[in-house]
Write an enzyme that holds these catalytic residues in place. Structure first.
Site, PDB file in Angstrom:
ATOM      1  CE1 TYR A 118     -14.875  -3.546  -5.442  1.00  0.00           C
ATOM      2  CE2 TYR A 118     -13.143  -4.318  -6.923  1.00  0.00           C
ATOM      3  CZ  TYR A 118     -13.556  -3.533  -5.852  1.00  0.00           C
ATOM      4  OH  TYR A 118     -12.655  -2.723  -5.204  1.00  0.00           O
ATOM      5  NE  ARG A 155     -15.573   2.750  -4.741  1.00  0.00           N
ATOM      6  CZ  ARG A 155     -14.966   1.800  -4.039  1.00  0.00           C
ATOM      7  NH1 ARG A 155     -15.241   1.617  -2.769  1.00  0.00           N
ATOM      8  NH2 ARG A 155     -14.083   1.001  -4.620  1.00  0.00           N
ATOM      9  CE1 TYR A 205      -4.154  -2.604  -4.944  1.00  0.00           C
ATOM     10  CE2 TYR A 205      -6.472  -2.979  -5.369  1.00  0.00           C
ATOM     11  CZ  TYR A 205      -5.371  -3.108  -4.550  1.00  0.00           C
ATOM     12  OH  TYR A 205      -5.509  -3.735  -3.346  1.00  0.00           O
ATOM     13  NE  ARG A 264      -4.196  -1.118   0.529  1.00  0.00           N
ATOM     14  CZ  ARG A 264      -4.675  -2.038  -0.292  1.00  0.00           C
ATOM     15  NH1 ARG A 264      -5.693  -2.805   0.069  1.00  0.00           N
ATOM     16  NH2 ARG A 264      -4.153  -2.200  -1.489  1.00  0.00           N
ATOM     17  CD  GLU A 299     -11.940  -7.532   2.176  1.00  0.00           C
ATOM     18  OE1 GLU A 299     -11.606  -7.828   1.008  1.00  0.00           O
ATOM     19  OE2 GLU A 299     -12.749  -6.628   2.427  1.00  0.00           O
TER      20      GLU A 299
HETATM   21  C1  3EB Z   1      -7.975  -5.193  -1.699  1.00  0.00           C
HETATM   22  O1  3EB Z   1      -7.098  -5.171  -0.856  1.00  0.00           O
HETATM   23  C2  3EB Z   1      -9.239  -5.958  -1.354  1.00  0.00           C
HETATM   24  O2  3EB Z   1     -13.335  -1.318  -3.245  1.00  0.00           O
HETATM   25  O3  3EB Z   1     -13.720  -0.213  -1.405  1.00  0.00           O
HETATM   26  C3  3EB Z   1     -10.783  -3.921   0.185  1.00  0.00           C
HETATM   27  C4  3EB Z   1     -11.341  -2.797   0.812  1.00  0.00           C
HETATM   28  C5  3EB Z   1     -11.020  -4.128  -1.165  1.00  0.00           C
HETATM   29  C6  3EB Z   1     -12.141  -1.893   0.078  1.00  0.00           C
HETATM   30  C7  3EB Z   1     -13.200  -1.157  -2.022  1.00  0.00           C
HETATM   31  C8  3EB Z   1     -11.828  -3.222  -1.878  1.00  0.00           C
HETATM   32  C9  3EB Z   1     -12.373  -2.114  -1.257  1.00  0.00           C
HETATM   33  O4  3EB Z   1      -7.848  -4.642  -2.804  1.00  0.00           O
HETATM   34  C10 3EB Z   1     -10.471  -5.329  -1.867  1.00  0.00           C
END
Ligand code: 3EB
Length: 330
Positions: A151, A158, A210, A223, A323
């Site tokens: 990932y 990406r 993050y 989000r 999720e």
């Molecule tokens: C999170 O909240 C869960 O890498 O595009 C959620 C939606 C998550 C998209 C992405 C990753 C992605 O971090 C992981």
């Protein structure tokens, strides 16, 4: 409902969002109707079809028989293929999908970089430049340790492939591990001629901020995305993340409750009506097959009448068991 959205269209001058629905039976009939932008089958039992608008999503569905998903827009739809890309467009909306075989590249990072660079190049040929929503399905997503996790390699690739394409803001997204065709990277997106409004969750650190512990490259996604006409909210993959930390390790029900709290926070932030209804197609991605019945029971109870597809998929953090993503229409 139809009246309200027509008024909205007149007021804003913006096109109505695609209708997203789950259907049983045969995708051939809706594919023959005008305005069908895309249709999706789920898992290895999904029918094969050469229409560029048809995508066989590499995730198995725990519901049997599995429904298919339909995107419908106002206006005539045209479609085509260009190497690994297939696309369709109509009424100001664009669907693009790309599928790459990792064996044609060095590693997951190179594959993701190639996929996103190709998508970016393709988008530059189109009028529908505003990417609102992206789905990424990657095999063995949690294999590898630390920054070598697949990932995290995907996140690196990406970002490299995108370059500065999303400097004006990230689309909403999902990134989930599939178990179907081992080396397949599958990405599809919805774009439009008009910009949406990115929504963040006040309970969560924005993903692009993050801290380093989650990888070299922060995941670039919003989000949620409010559609241009403000008539629908596209919700990113949402899990039990509070601040930037995963919550309730090992506790499926608590993770699900936290996820639902996060979903409500997104609706509130976007000024959408609280709760989900029969026109809110959602997907719940469940890591362990044994957890599927319990997830189904809890969601039946907590989201009565809401169409939720139960998919076998791995969340990109190992400790997360479930999720949810999907749509809220007004
Ligand atoms: C999170 O909240 C869960 O890498 O595009 C959620 C939606 C998550 C998209 C992405 C990753 C992605 O971090 C992981």
């Amino acid at each position: 409902m139809a009246q309200a959205s027509e008024n909205l269209q007149v007021q804003t001058g913006l096109m109505r969002s695609p209708r997203v629905t789950y259907r049983m039976a045969n995708p051939q009939a809706p594919l023959a109707e005008p305005g069908t932008l895309a249709a999706f089958g789920f898992g290895s039992g999904a029918p094969d079809c050469s229409d560029p608008r048809w995508l066989q999503v590499a995730l198995e569905c725990f519901d049997a028989p599995a429904p298919f998903e339909l995107w419908q827009v106002d206006g005539e739809v045209i479609c085509g293929r260009q190497d690994a890309v297939r696309w369709s467009a109509g009424g100001g909306w664009l669907f693009v999908a790309i599928e790459l075989d990792e064996r044609d590249f060095d590693d997951p990072e190179t594959t993701a970089r190639q996929a996103y660079a190709t998508l970016r190049q393709f988008m530059q040929t189109r009028n529908e430049r505003c990417v609102l929503r992206i789905w990424n399905y990657i095999s063995d997503i949690n294999d590898g340790e630390g920054d070598a996790e697949r990932y995290r390699q995907f996140c690196d690739g990406r970002a490299a492939g995108l370059g500065d394409f999303f400097t004006n803001g990230f689309p909403a997204a999902t990134a989930i591990g599939h178990h179907q065709r081992r080396h397949l990277l599958q990405i599809y997106l919805l774009a439009s001629t008009e910009a949406g409004l990115a929504i963040e969750n006040p309970r969560q650190v924005s993903a692009w901020r993050y801290p380093r512990q989650y990888g070299r490259t922060s995941p670039g996604f919003a989000r949620a995305m409010l559609m241009p006409a403000r008539d629908a909210l596209a919700i990113s993959g949402t899990a039990a993340v509070v601040g930037h930390a995963s919550a309730h390790e090992g506790d499926l029900e608590a993770q699900l409750n936290e996820t639902l709290t996060n979903l409500e926070a997104l609706l509130a932030t976007a000024d959408m009506p609280a709760g989900f209804d029969t026109h809110s197609p959602l997907k719940a991605y469940v890591r362990h097959t044994v957890d599927a019945p319990r997830v189904r029971d809890i969601l039946h109870q907590r989201l009565p009448g809401v169409p939720v597809l139960l998919m076998h998929g791995d969340v990109c953090r190992r400790e997360l068991l479930v999720e949810i993503d999907g749509w809220r229409f007004v």
